[in-house]
Motif scaffolding. Structure first.
Motif, short mmCIF file in Angstrom:
data_model
loop_
_atom_site.label_atom_id
_atom_site.label_comp_id
_atom_site.label_asym_id
_atom_site.label_seq_id
_atom_site.Cartn_x
_atom_site.Cartn_y
_atom_site.Cartn_z
N THR A 31 -8.13 3.30 2.87
CA THR A 31 -9.05 2.27 2.38
C THR A 31 -8.74 1.94 0.93
O THR A 31 -8.59 0.77 0.55
CB THR A 31 -10.51 2.75 2.51
OG1 THR A 31 -10.86 2.79 3.88
CG2 THR A 31 -11.47 1.82 1.79
N SER A 32 -8.65 2.96 0.08
CA SER A 32 -8.38 2.74 -1.34
C SER A 32 -6.99 2.16 -1.55
O SER A 32 -6.78 1.31 -2.43
CB SER A 32 -8.53 4.05 -2.11
OG SER A 32 -9.85 4.55 -1.99
N ALA A 33 -6.03 2.60 -0.74
CA ALA A 33 -4.67 2.07 -0.84
C ALA A 33 -4.64 0.58 -0.55
O ALA A 33 -3.94 -0.19 -1.23
CB ALA A 33 -3.75 2.82 0.12
N ASN A 34 -5.39 0.14 0.45
CA ASN A 34 -5.46 -1.29 0.77
C ASN A 34 -6.13 -2.07 -0.35
O ASN A 34 -5.70 -3.19 -0.66
CB ASN A 34 -6.21 -1.50 2.08
CG ASN A 34 -5.29 -1.43 3.29
OD1 ASN A 34 -4.58 -2.37 3.59
ND2 ASN A 34 -5.30 -0.30 3.98
N MET A 35 -7.18 -1.50 -0.94
CA MET A 35 -7.84 -2.18 -2.05
C MET A 35 -6.87 -2.38 -3.21
O MET A 35 -6.76 -3.49 -3.77
CB MET A 35 -9.07 -1.38 -2.49
CG MET A 35 -9.85 -1.98 -3.65
SD MET A 35 -9.25 -1.43 -5.26
CE MET A 35 -9.57 0.33 -5.14
N MET A 36 -6.14 -1.34 -3.57
CA MET A 36 -5.19 -1.46 -4.67
C MET A 36 -4.05 -2.39 -4.29
O MET A 36 -3.54 -3.15 -5.14
CB MET A 36 -4.67 -0.08 -5.06
CG MET A 36 -5.71 0.73 -5.82
SD MET A 36 -5.06 2.24 -6.58
CE MET A 36 -5.00 3.30 -5.14
N GLY A 37 -3.65 -2.37 -3.03
CA GLY A 37 -2.61 -3.28 -2.58
C GLY A 37 -3.01 -4.74 -2.74
O GLY A 37 -2.17 -5.60 -3.05
N VAL A 73 -14.26 3.55 -2.99
CA VAL A 73 -12.86 3.47 -3.36
C VAL A 73 -12.54 4.50 -4.44
O VAL A 73 -13.40 4.93 -5.20
CB VAL A 73 -12.47 2.06 -3.85
CG1 VAL A 73 -12.66 1.05 -2.74
CG2 VAL A 73 -13.29 1.66 -5.07
N ASP A 74 -11.29 4.88 -4.46
CA ASP A 74 -10.81 5.88 -5.40
C ASP A 74 -9.45 5.40 -5.91
O ASP A 74 -8.62 4.96 -5.11
CB ASP A 74 -10.67 7.23 -4.65
CG ASP A 74 -10.11 8.34 -5.53
OD1 ASP A 74 -10.55 8.43 -6.69
OD2 ASP A 74 -9.23 9.08 -5.05
N ILE A 115 0.81 -1.22 0.00
CA ILE A 115 0.00 0.00 0.00
C ILE A 115 0.85 1.27 0.00
O ILE A 115 0.34 2.36 -0.32
CB ILE A 115 -0.97 0.05 1.20
CG1 ILE A 115 -0.24 0.26 2.51
CG2 ILE A 115 -1.84 -1.20 1.24
CD1 ILE A 115 -1.18 0.49 3.69
N GLN A 116 2.14 1.13 0.30
CA GLN A 116 2.99 2.31 0.45
C GLN A 116 2.98 3.23 -0.78
O GLN A 116 2.92 4.47 -0.63
CB GLN A 116 4.42 1.87 0.77
CG GLN A 116 5.33 3.01 1.20
CD GLN A 116 4.83 3.72 2.45
OE1 GLN A 116 4.41 3.06 3.41
NE2 GLN A 116 4.85 5.04 2.45
N PRO A 117 3.02 2.69 -2.01
CA PRO A 117 3.05 3.60 -3.17
C PRO A 117 1.82 4.47 -3.31
O PRO A 117 1.87 5.48 -4.04
CB PRO A 117 3.18 2.63 -4.35
CG PRO A 117 3.74 1.38 -3.78
CD PRO A 117 3.17 1.28 -2.41
N PHE A 118 0.72 4.12 -2.63
CA PHE A 118 -0.53 4.83 -2.82
C PHE A 118 -0.86 5.80 -1.69
O PHE A 118 -1.74 6.65 -1.84
CB PHE A 118 -1.68 3.83 -2.99
CG PHE A 118 -1.35 2.70 -3.93
CD1 PHE A 118 -1.03 2.97 -5.25
CD2 PHE A 118 -1.32 1.38 -3.50
CE1 PHE A 118 -0.71 1.94 -6.14
CE2 PHE A 118 -0.99 0.35 -4.36
CZ PHE A 118 -0.68 0.63 -5.69
#
Length: 515
Positions: A227-233, A314-315, A217-220
């Motif tokens: 929340t969105s960072a975890n989804m993308m992760g 999410v975004d 999730i760090q890059p996001f």
């Protein structure tokens, strides 16, 4: 007589070669991954290098539809080639009828080793003290799989349990990577035996609430909320697991003749919030809401739900230019990111042929040489074997979808749709008509401009839907009825099932009276 010792090895070699010539088949399915959430579709911020490479080297299917806009129904359509309401898997939590002819059974009877890894969800809503017990009447072993490492519901990062043929085991790590690593071990053992494999890998990700590793999730962070960072992760981890699978198949020497089919079970998560207030009968859902603006952006999805009743969207948008999300019968609720990679059988290209999960069983009958009678005579899919070779001008048979009171009928460019009304009671949502080639974002409802097309499509849908209702009552089974599930009572599921059965019984009786 002297020739006999030579003839036996020759015959054995011929048998072995014939077995090797049959493709291995690996079906991958993400959970709630939106149509736009890949690098090859230009999703912002997130990269999916392995899916992108699959898309370059395989058949990228840009108009591939889930069987329904929710989890359990689509899974049933994959394994039966039939729309969900025919199978007993009406909506999430409903078990599939054990009378169904299963894709897994067809492969097993053809001499394949069959295995399921990951989320199952064709038995009940959630695990009850065990990830998936051996005595569950609808576990994968009861429905055609020789081997399974599965769970009724979801599992994410950290410590979680899976069931290995009914025996619970504790795992640590990212759920997507764990199940693929286990699947790779299984495939390797079968390759050593020269036995072809049919392996189903159903991810639990990226279904919310999301939990990815800090590294993923760090890059996001700082660009989107946590929340969105975890989804993308979670999608990053899925992509990495696919890279491991593809590389392992190459190292085993079987990548060329292994068909890997990736898709998702329904549309992505909405990009708007929902706020839950109250409990029980007093519970109120406010949708859309701006509750994310009022809470700490660093809260996880689960923390936001638990502490504030805020179901965060999410975004960026998970479905891109397509309208709608999970549970919608708009394109964003049904159209899925889909790739078929099979070097020995598919030339790389992009296809816009309309197709879906109901087509997987008929297609695999053709490409893997399964018994044509292994699928129910009444089914909803067509074989895509020719689509693997060239792009047909159009689909001869329209595609029907219905679940939870909503429905969609798709005839190439045109679709008529009536979305579900999840508030209960009669569905008063209007019919809508769209040309999804000229208007893929479904912004122009053409119901009033083209009444003749709308009427034609609606009449076709009603005839098909009547057939589905007959199937739901057991008309396609040798017994002529649906046998008891063998499950204990579940008041919510049982009430919903009884409501639908009553509705469809009345529909079938009314049609019989006219006929």
């Amino acid at each position: 007589m002297k020739k006999f010792p030579i003839l036996v090895p020759v015959l054995l070699a011929m048998a072995t070669n014939a077995q090797i010539d049959r493709p291995n088949v690996v079906l991958l399915m993400a959970d709630d991954m939106g149509w736009a959430q890949t690098g090859y579709y230009g999703y912002p911020l997130m990269k999916t290098p392995n899916l992108d490479d699959m898309a370059r080297n395989g058949l990228r299917m840009d108009r591939f539809y889930a069987g329904a806009p929710s989890c359990t129904p689509t899974r049933a359509s994959v394994l039966t080639g039939r729309t969900n309401d025919r199978t007993g898997a009406f909506r999430v939590g409903h078990s599939i009828n054990k009378q169904e002819k299963m894709l897994s059974t067809a492969f097993r009877e053809a001499g394949y080793a069959t295995a399921h890894f990951g989320k199952w969800h064709l038995n009940e809503t959630r695990a009850n003290g065990h990830p998936l017990p051996a005595d569950d009447p609808h576990n994968p072993g009861e429905l055609g799989f020789d081997y399974w490492l599965s769970a009724t519901g979801g599992f994410d990062l950290g410590e979680f349990e899976l069931s290995r043929n009914g025996t619970r085991e504790l795992f640590q790590g990212d759920g997507s990577e764990v199940i693929v690593a286990e699947a790779v071990k299984y495939i390797g053992k079968q390759v050593e035996k020269n036995k072809p494999v049919f392996v189903v890998i159903w991810y639990s990700a990226p279904h919310g609430p999301w939990t990815a590793s800090e590294e993923d999730i760090q890059p996001f962070l700082g660009k989107v909320d946590r929340t969105s960072a975890n989804m993308m992760g979670e999608i990053v981890a899925i992509d990495r697991s696919i890279g491991h699978l593809r590389q392992s198949l190459k190292e085993m020497g079987v990548a060329d003749n292994t068909l890997v089919w990736f898709t998702s079970d329904n549309g992505g998560t909405a990009n708007v919030d929902a706020l839950s207030r109250g409990e029980g009968e007093d519970r109120e859902i406010i949708y859309p809401s701006n509750c994310s603006d009022e809470i700490d952006p660093n809260l996880t999805s689960l923390e936001a739900r638990t502490l504030h009743g805020c179901y965060r969207g999410v975004d960026p948008d998970s479905t891109g230019h397509l309208r709608g999300f999970k549970k919608d019968f708009y394109e964003g609720g049904l159209r899925e990111p889909t790739i078929v990679e099979w070097p020995a059988g598919v030339e790389p290209r992009v296809s816009n042929f309309p197709s879906g999960t109901v087509d997987m069983f008929p297609t695999l009958i053709d490409v893997a040489g399964l018994n044509p009678d292994s699928i129910n005579a009444v089914h909803d899919g067509i074989s895509l074997a020719e689509v693997f070779k060239r792009e047909p001008a159009r689909r001869d048979e329209p595609m029907g979808f219905r679940a939870s009171g909503g429905w969609m009928w798709l005839d190439n460019d045109w679709k008529i749709v009536k979305n579900s009304d999840y508030t209960g009671g009669d569905n008063k949502n209007p019919y809508e008509l769209y040309n999804v080639i000229g208007d893929p974002s479904e912004q122009q409802n053409l119901i009033d401009l083209y009444p003749d097309i709308a009427t034609r499509l609606h009449e076709q849908f009603k005839q098909w839907s009547l057939s589905v209702s007959r199937s739901a009552l057991g008309a396609d089974y040798p017994e002529g009825r649906v046998l008891p599930t063998g499950r204990g009572p579940d008041p919510v599921i049982d009430e919903r099932r009884a409501m639908r059965i009553k509705e469809w019984t009345e529909e079938v009786r009314a049609a019989a009276a006219i006929e």
